[in-house]
Design a protein around this motif. Structure first.
Motif, mmCIF file in Angstrom:
data_model
loop_
_atom_site.group_PDB
_atom_site.id
_atom_site.type_symbol
_atom_site.label_atom_id
_atom_site.label_comp_id
_atom_site.label_asym_id
_atom_site.label_seq_id
_atom_site.Cartn_x
_atom_site.Cartn_y
_atom_site.Cartn_z
ATOM 1 N N ARG A 224 0.899 -1.255 0.029
ATOM 2 C CA ARG A 224 -0.046 0.029 0.126
ATOM 3 C C ARG A 224 0.892 1.295 0.067
ATOM 4 N NH1 ARG A 224 -3.068 -3.421 4.005
ATOM 5 N NH2 ARG A 224 -5.089 -4.055 2.619
ATOM 6 N N LEU A 225 2.314 1.199 0.714
ATOM 7 C CA LEU A 225 2.866 2.309 0.825
ATOM 8 C C LEU A 225 3.522 2.665 -0.622
ATOM 9 C CD1 LEU A 225 4.703 1.997 4.118
ATOM 10 C CD2 LEU A 225 3.358 3.804 3.368
ATOM 11 N N PHE A 226 3.777 1.302 -1.377
ATOM 12 C CA PHE A 226 4.404 1.544 -2.757
ATOM 13 C C PHE A 226 3.498 2.320 -3.626
ATOM 14 C CE2 PHE A 226 4.802 -0.201 -7.007
ATOM 15 C CZ PHE A 226 6.132 -0.070 -7.230
ATOM 16 N N TYR A 227 1.945 1.922 -3.711
ATOM 17 C CA TYR A 227 1.072 2.478 -4.641
ATOM 18 C C TYR A 227 0.856 3.889 -4.115
ATOM 19 C CZ TYR A 227 0.547 -1.873 -7.106
ATOM 20 O OH TYR A 227 0.806 -2.658 -7.905
ATOM 21 N N CYS A 228 0.922 4.152 -2.710
ATOM 22 C CA CYS A 228 0.594 5.561 -2.141
ATOM 23 C C CYS A 228 1.703 6.665 -2.476
ATOM 24 C CB CYS A 228 0.398 5.558 -0.887
ATOM 25 S SG CYS A 228 0.082 7.110 -0.062
ATOM 26 N N ASN A 229 3.036 6.249 -2.575
ATOM 27 C CA ASN A 229 4.070 7.006 -3.061
ATOM 28 C C ASN A 229 4.386 7.044 -4.507
ATOM 29 O OD1 ASN A 229 4.410 8.024 -0.358
ATOM 30 N ND2 ASN A 229 5.159 6.215 0.143
ATOM 31 N N LEU A 230 3.638 6.363 -5.198
ATOM 32 C CA LEU A 230 3.997 5.828 -6.667
ATOM 33 C C LEU A 230 3.789 7.389 -7.509
ATOM 34 C CD1 LEU A 230 4.631 3.642 -8.507
ATOM 35 C CD2 LEU A 230 2.352 3.664 -9.228
ATOM 36 N N ARG A 231 5.004 7.516 -8.183
ATOM 37 C CA ARG A 231 5.002 8.662 -9.376
ATOM 38 C C ARG A 231 5.433 7.945 -10.800
ATOM 39 N NH1 ARG A 231 8.865 13.305 -7.173
ATOM 40 N NH2 ARG A 231 10.268 11.390 -6.823
ATOM 41 N N VAL A 232 4.830 8.507 -11.754
ATOM 42 C CA VAL A 232 5.062 8.114 -12.975
ATOM 43 C C VAL A 232 5.800 9.196 -13.874
ATOM 44 C CG1 VAL A 232 3.845 7.131 -15.007
ATOM 45 C CG2 VAL A 232 2.787 6.712 -12.874
ATOM 46 N N THR B 185 8.072 9.510 -21.137
ATOM 47 C CA THR B 185 8.590 10.264 -22.187
ATOM 48 C C THR B 185 8.423 9.590 -23.435
ATOM 49 O OG1 THR B 185 10.751 9.494 -21.953
ATOM 50 C CG2 THR B 185 10.469 11.284 -20.791
ATOM 51 N N ASP B 186 8.835 10.103 -24.691
ATOM 52 C CA ASP B 186 8.433 9.387 -25.633
ATOM 53 C C ASP B 186 9.212 8.143 -25.983
ATOM 54 O OD1 ASP B 186 6.882 11.530 -26.345
ATOM 55 O OD2 ASP B 186 8.684 12.632 -27.502
ATOM 56 N N SER B 187 10.528 7.916 -25.400
ATOM 57 C CA SER B 187 11.147 6.798 -25.286
ATOM 58 C C SER B 187 11.328 5.877 -23.956
ATOM 59 C CB SER B 187 12.651 7.129 -25.821
ATOM 60 O OG SER B 187 13.080 7.950 -24.933
ATOM 61 N N ASP B 188 10.766 6.375 -22.971
ATOM 62 C CA ASP B 188 10.947 5.801 -21.679
ATOM 63 C C ASP B 188 9.621 5.736 -20.979
ATOM 64 O OD1 ASP B 188 12.167 4.528 -19.695
ATOM 65 O OD2 ASP B 188 12.889 6.299 -18.912
ATOM 66 N N PHE B 189 9.417 4.958 -20.135
ATOM 67 C CA PHE B 189 8.289 4.680 -19.131
ATOM 68 C C PHE B 189 8.836 4.068 -17.630
ATOM 69 C CE2 PHE B 189 4.558 3.085 -16.887
ATOM 70 C CZ PHE B 189 3.714 4.138 -17.058
ATOM 71 N N ARG B 190 8.772 4.956 -16.594
ATOM 72 C CA ARG B 190 9.238 4.353 -15.344
ATOM 73 C C ARG B 190 8.272 4.816 -14.617
ATOM 74 N NH1 ARG B 190 15.102 6.281 -14.955
ATOM 75 N NH2 ARG B 190 15.103 5.678 -16.944
ATOM 76 N N VAL B 191 8.520 4.332 -13.420
ATOM 77 C CA VAL B 191 7.538 4.468 -12.079
ATOM 78 C C VAL B 191 8.716 4.631 -11.021
ATOM 79 C CG1 VAL B 191 5.449 3.573 -12.566
ATOM 80 C CG2 VAL B 191 7.204 2.217 -11.380
ATOM 81 N N ILE B 192 8.496 5.620 -9.880
ATOM 82 C CA ILE B 192 9.410 5.822 -8.825
ATOM 83 C C ILE B 192 8.304 5.678 -7.662
ATOM 84 C CG2 ILE B 192 10.869 7.493 -7.631
ATOM 85 C CD1 ILE B 192 11.325 8.567 -10.493
ATOM 86 N N SER B 193 8.889 5.335 -6.482
ATOM 87 C CA SER B 193 8.036 5.077 -5.302
ATOM 88 C C SER B 193 9.226 5.143 -4.076
ATOM 89 C CB SER B 193 7.224 3.765 -5.200
ATOM 90 O OG SER B 193 6.435 3.854 -4.010
ATOM 91 N N PHE B 194 8.306 4.930 -2.991
ATOM 92 C CA PHE B 194 9.336 5.315 -1.658
ATOM 93 C C PHE B 194 8.705 4.321 -0.796
ATOM 94 C CE2 PHE B 194 10.292 7.551 2.388
ATOM 95 C CZ PHE B 194 11.936 7.726 2.141
ATOM 96 N N VAL B 195 9.580 3.336 -0.263
ATOM 97 C CA VAL B 195 8.967 2.363 0.822
ATOM 98 C C VAL B 195 9.793 2.138 2.072
ATOM 99 C CG1 VAL B 195 8.349 0.334 1.264
ATOM 100 C CG2 VAL B 195 7.761 1.172 -1.004
ATOM 101 N N ASN B 196 9.651 2.672 3.296
ATOM 102 C CA ASN B 196 10.508 2.566 4.451
ATOM 103 C C ASN B 196 11.858 2.842 4.326
ATOM 104 O OD1 ASN B 196 8.235 0.852 5.574
ATOM 105 N ND2 ASN B 196 9.207 -1.143 5.187
ATOM 106 N N GLY B 197 11.718 4.125 3.961
ATOM 107 C CA GLY B 197 13.026 4.847 3.807
ATOM 108 C C GLY B 197 13.766 4.587 2.507
#
Length: 483
Positions: free
Chosen positions: A102-110, A113-125
């Protein structure tokens, strides 16, 4: 003067005292404030994400399922994943950390770009960054065609872009539905009963691990229908890209479950997220043969021959129409060869089942032969033991060293005796080199072998019962002579 003195005393007394101002709140590493609000910086990446916790704290989690099928059922699921190089997803961790998911999806950012797709999150520091390359390396998944859609309009829009240089479509929706359904159906409200029975287990695995949805388990979403078509036809798609897209959709769609619980456990462990203070729960039970029996998959494959399923066999629609006036076949007409029981299967299954049948027949024949030989040897040993116990050790008729029966298999040349046990002193000549004591092998010389000379016995032969080749008439003669 008194006034001046009192003022001086007050001034002197105030010089040694420090001014005490209002106390300031101490900021700890695990708490930060934004205005009048504070949040735990070990759990949330910002105050904005901390305020979203009320939406994610109680959402259901799709843990995913491993596969524990017997070899006989691999053709329904394991073979599809192996051919697509997705086999590593068959075995997933057995626990899931729901609070961390749940923390992973709560802190998820997308980040797209035209050539890249990534997700960034934050879990337990720990900051987590996932890309197509990173997911492919973690689960050993290949990259391929990057495609993703969630609804039927999105799928139709993507299919409209699949054209060649001449403008002709390379893939249509009718082609996909014809491949996975025995009868032409529409994508709207497509269910498991509309699919070929052999795809039912694959649909169930995709809904549990790749595209989890809320709602009835018999539904077939557009993405699941497309993945069934890809896995069964050999079309290569990028599964890491689909997983990242699904994660991004789950973080903003409140109607969907938070998926990939077991996969995220593997990701947290690989990226060294601190899980020591997190509670774990077991994942959903794996897919086993009991799952097939409970879903009635095999019963549907046998009970519905009219569904035109290649695994079932020839359908009723393919049979010629019945005619009441048809004459009986002539007895002199040559009989047609019996069709192969695997002729209705796809080519790759025909070769596999034919090879398996040949291997089983060879193995069974060899096993039966060995078993019969072993039992016959045990029976012969048992009979010899019983006879020796009743009559004593048997000495062949003739000399105490050897008898005529020992030379029954003797031939000139290089062939050995039948079952002799010779000593070194038994052959003084004859072209043979000396044997070792008790040895049954010999080395022939250039001279032709000469059989040993037979010496008649100097004592009367022993009387042998009927079952050993004797004759009861000898006993009668002896009795008469004695009289």
């Amino acid at each position: 003067m008194g006034r001046t003195k009192s003022t001086t005393e007050e001034g002197d007394s105030s010089r040694g005292k420090k001014k005490v101002g209002p106390k300031r709140a101490r900021t700890t590493p695990s708490a930060r404030s934004a205005g009048n609000l504070s949040f735990d910086d070990r759990r949330f990446i910002s105050l904005e994400h901390a305020l979203l916790w009320d939406k994610f704290g109680h959402r259901s989690i799709a843990t995913g399922r491993s596969i524990a099928l017997e070899f006989a059922y691999h053709g329904l699921l394991i073979d599809y994943l192996t051919d697509a190089h997705w086999g590593n997803l068959a075995e997933l961790p057995s626990i899931v950390y729901e609070d961390c998911v749940r923390l992973f999806y709560c802190n998820l950012r997308v980040i797209e770009t035209d050539s890249d797709f990534r997700v960034i999150s934050f879990v337990n520091g720990r900051r987590l960054e996932l890309t197509v390359a990173i997911l492919g390396e973690l689960f050993h998944l290949p990259d391929g065609e990057r495609v993703h859609f969630d609804t039927e309009p999105e799928m139709r829009q993507w299919l409209a872009q699949q054209v060649d240089d001449s403008g002709s479509p390379t893939l249509t929706l009718d082609e996909i539905l014809t491949h996975i359904c025995p009868v032409k159906r529409s994508l709207h409200r497509l269910t498991d009963s509309d699919l070929f029975p052999r795809y039912s287990l694959l649909r169930l695995w995709l809904l549990d691990n790749i595209a989890p949805r809320k709602g009835h388990l018999t539904s077939v979403p557009p993405l699941v229908a497309f993945l069934i078509f890809c896995l069964s036809s050999g079309r290569v798609v990028s599964l890491p890209y689909i997983l990242l897209r699904e994660m991004a959709r789950m973080s903003v769609d409140d109607t969907r479950s938070l998926g990939f619980g077991a996969m995220l456990t593997h990701i947290f462990t690989a990226m060294r997220v601190d899980l020591s203070r997190s509670l774990s729960t077991p994942v959903k039970a794996p897919i086993t043969s009991y799952t097939i029996q409970r879903s009635n998959i095999t019963d549907r494959m046998v009970r519905a021959p009219e569904r035109d399923d290649p695994i079932i066999g020839t359908t009723r629609r393919d049979l010629p129409p019945r005619r009441s006036s048809a004459s009986a076949p002539s007895s002199s007409a040559p009989s047609a060869p019996a069709p192969s029981p695997y002729a209705s299967l796809p080519p790759k299954f025909q070769d596999a089942f034919t090879s398996l049948q040949t291997t089983l027949q060879t193995t069974l024949q060899t096993t039966l032969t060995d078993e019969m030989t072993r039992q016959f040897g045990e029976l012969r040993t048992h009979l010899d033991t019983r006879l020796d116990a009743q009559l004593g050790p048997y000495t062949p008729y003739g000399s105490t060293s050897y008898g005529t029966s020992q030379f029954a298999a003797y031939q000139y040349g290089t062939q050995q005796y039948g079952a002799p046990q010779f000593g070194a002193s038994q052959f003084s000549s004859g072209g043979f080199s000396q044997f070792g004591a008790g040895s049954s092998s010999y080395v022939p010389s250039s001279a032709p072998p000469v059989p040993p000379v037979y010496h008649p016995p100097s004592y009367p032969p022993r009387i042998i019962p009927d079952y050993y080749g004797g004759d009861d008439d000898d006993d009668d003669d002896d009795d008469e002579t004695a009289d």
